[in-house]
Scaffold this active site. Structure first.
Site, PDB file in Angstrom:
ATOM      1  N   ASP A   1       6.646  -9.932  -0.051  1.00  0.00           N
ATOM      2  CA  ASP A   1       5.445  -9.090  -0.098  1.00  0.00           C
ATOM      3  C   ASP A   1       4.465  -9.714  -1.101  1.00  0.00           C
ATOM      4  O   ASP A   1       3.756  -9.016  -1.822  1.00  0.00           O
ATOM      5  CB  ASP A   1       5.806  -7.657  -0.507  1.00  0.00           C
ATOM      6  CG  ASP A   1       4.659  -6.674  -0.282  1.00  0.00           C
ATOM      7  OD1 ASP A   1       3.713  -6.993   0.472  1.00  0.00           O
ATOM      8  OD2 ASP A   1       4.697  -5.574  -0.875  1.00  0.00           O
TER       9      ASP A   1
ATOM     10  N   ASP B   1       6.568  -5.934  -7.803  1.00  0.00           N
ATOM     11  CA  ASP B   1       6.843  -5.286  -6.530  1.00  0.00           C
ATOM     12  C   ASP B   1       7.903  -6.041  -5.697  1.00  0.00           C
ATOM     13  O   ASP B   1       7.593  -6.615  -4.651  1.00  0.00           O
ATOM     14  CB  ASP B   1       5.518  -5.172  -5.742  1.00  0.00           C
ATOM     15  CG  ASP B   1       5.525  -3.990  -4.787  1.00  0.00           C
ATOM     16  OD1 ASP B   1       6.563  -3.336  -4.675  1.00  0.00           O
ATOM     17  OD2 ASP B   1       4.476  -3.750  -4.147  1.00  0.00           O
TER      18      ASP B   1
HETATM   19  N1  ATP Z   1       5.593  -3.439 -14.967  1.00  0.00           N
HETATM   20  C1  ATP Z   1       4.379  -2.907 -14.795  1.00  0.00           C
HETATM   21  N2  ATP Z   1       3.569  -2.711 -15.868  1.00  0.00           N
HETATM   22  C2  ATP Z   1       2.339  -2.165 -15.715  1.00  0.00           C
HETATM   23  N3  ATP Z   1       1.831  -1.775 -14.517  1.00  0.00           N
HETATM   24  C3  ATP Z   1       2.588  -1.942 -13.432  1.00  0.00           C
HETATM   25  C4  ATP Z   1       3.900  -2.515 -13.506  1.00  0.00           C
HETATM   26  N4  ATP Z   1       4.415  -2.553 -12.245  1.00  0.00           N
HETATM   27  C5  ATP Z   1       3.463  -2.041 -11.448  1.00  0.00           C
HETATM   28  N5  ATP Z   1       2.361  -1.670 -12.139  1.00  0.00           N
HETATM   29  C6  ATP Z   1       1.117  -1.090 -11.593  1.00  0.00           C
HETATM   30  O1  ATP Z   1       1.446  -0.237 -10.519  1.00  0.00           O
HETATM   31  C7  ATP Z   1       0.871  -0.695  -9.302  1.00  0.00           C
HETATM   32  C8  ATP Z   1       1.836  -0.446  -8.152  1.00  0.00           C
HETATM   33  O2  ATP Z   1       3.032  -1.144  -8.392  1.00  0.00           O
HETATM   34  P1  ATP Z   1       3.880  -1.754  -7.215  1.00  0.00           P
HETATM   35  O3  ATP Z   1       3.076  -2.746  -6.469  1.00  0.00           O
HETATM   36  O4  ATP Z   1       5.183  -2.215  -7.774  1.00  0.00           O
HETATM   37  O5  ATP Z   1       4.159  -0.443  -6.355  1.00  0.00           O
HETATM   38  P2  ATP Z   1       3.916  -0.102  -4.833  1.00  0.00           P
HETATM   39  O6  ATP Z   1       4.185   1.322  -4.641  1.00  0.00           O
HETATM   40  O7  ATP Z   1       4.642  -1.081  -4.021  1.00  0.00           O
HETATM   41  O8  ATP Z   1       2.391  -0.300  -4.678  1.00  0.00           O
HETATM   42  P3  ATP Z   1       1.615  -0.751  -3.385  1.00  0.00           P
HETATM   43  O9  ATP Z   1       2.028   0.142  -2.288  1.00  0.00           O
HETATM   44  O10 ATP Z   1       0.204  -0.597  -3.830  1.00  0.00           O
HETATM   45  O11 ATP Z   1       2.040  -2.185  -3.176  1.00  0.00           O
HETATM   46  C9  ATP Z   1       0.559  -2.149  -9.548  1.00  0.00           C
HETATM   47  O12 ATP Z   1      -0.516  -2.582  -8.771  1.00  0.00           O
HETATM   48  C10 ATP Z   1       0.214  -2.170 -11.032  1.00  0.00           C
HETATM   49  O13 ATP Z   1      -1.124  -1.761 -11.252  1.00  0.00           O
HETATM   50 MG    MG Z   2       2.474  -3.418  -4.720  1.00  0.00          MG
END
Ligand code: ATP
Ligand code: MG
Length: 253
Positions: free
Chosen positions: A183, A200
């Site tokens: 991804d 992610d």
């Molecule tokens: N370790 C971290 N520290 C700070 N912010 C984080 C961290 N992990 C994720 N985030 C924030 O949270 C958002 C979403 O995280 P992630 O992509 O893991 O989740 P997701 O639910 O898969 O999101 P999406 O559906 O948008 O891909 C990221 O874009 C980032 O802004």
């Molecule tokens: Mg994401």
């Protein structure tokens, strides 16, 4: 009500309960309290990001360090269907129950394990700390509860050098951690004052997954597209794939 006391620190459980109970299911709350009681997390502040599959909270860890708490949503049925493609075919997840709660828990543990493998292979990722049920705790990337921007909003200064750096991570991930992110794009890479962090990891698959090479191609295409639009030199994707996979030792004939 007596305050919860465990291992020498206090958690204001009443206050926390009030805020969280409105938002989370009982099972999610139990998992959160378990992490609080074990001391993995000390405090939970507000939500800092909400994605398709999860919400990310800012909190404090055992040593007052900032932690990111990723809580996977159990309600998103659409998400559950798309998850199966990344679970079935991975030898690490042979016996899968198909009810929603179990799939979400599996997804969360999968993200934790992938994150750990990538971290141990030296890929820049948030340091994994712990997980429980549908909750993943990791290093917080950002400042004062504000996540660092994604590269889509804060593109690196030298697109060519950065693209090569990321292609090298994809290579190391494949050959050392035996994983494909699956991804990878400008939406899942953070730019923390010029340092990149790949996030992610729920979708990542073992390289023996039947679709691993397709996912590898898609990851490379996303990265190369994004950076060539910013001015990086063109890269031949198929050559790049051949170079990465040729490093795998072939099974004996
Ligand atoms: N370790 C971290 N520290 C700070 N912010 C984080 C961290 N992990 C994720 N985030 C924030 O949270 C958002 C979403 O995280 P992630 O992509 O893991 O989740 P997701 O639910 O898969 O999101 P999406 O559906 O948008 O891909 C990221 O874009 C980032 O802004
Ligand atoms: Mg994401």
């Amino acid at each position: 009500m007596p305050k919860n006391r465990s291992r020498g620190y206090r958690v204001d459980e009443d206050e926390l309960r009030e805020v969280l109970e409105e938002v989370f299911s009982r099972r999610t709350l139990m998992a959160l309290y378990d992490l609080l009681n074990k001391g993995v997390i000390k405090r939970v502040y507000g939500v800092v990001a909400a994605g398709k599959e999860a919400r990310i909270y800012w909190g404090k860890g055992k040593n007052e360090e900032d932690v990111a708490i990723k809580i996977f949503l159990v309600e998103t049925a659409e998400f559950r269907r798309s998850m199966m493609r990344y679970i079935i075919g991975d030898p690490r997840f042979k016996h899968v129950r198909r009810d929603r709660w179990h799939i979400i828990k599996l997804w969360c543990s999968k993200e934790y394990k992938n994150l750990m493998r990538a971290y141990e292979a030296g890929i820049p990722v948030p340091r994994p700390i712990s997980f429980k049920e549908n909750i993943l705790v990791m290093e917080f990337i950002g400042k004062q509860g504000t996540p660092a921007p994604l590269i889509k909003d804060s593109p690196p200064e030298d697109p060519d050098r950065t693209m090569k750096e990321i292609i090298n991570y994809i290579d190391v991930l494949f050959n050392r951690a035996k994983l494909v992110h699956a991804d990878l794009s400008e939406y899942n890479i953070m730019n923390h004052d010029g340092r990149l962090y790949i996030i992610d990891w729920g979708s990542s698959v073992h390289i023996s997954h039947p679709e691993a090479i397709n996912f590898l191609r898609r990851d490379l295409m996303n990265i190369i597209r994004f950076f060539t639009e910013l001015g990086a030199e063109r890269v031949d994707i198929e050559k790049c794939i051949r170079r990465i996979i040729s490093k795998q030792s072939l099974p004996p004939l």
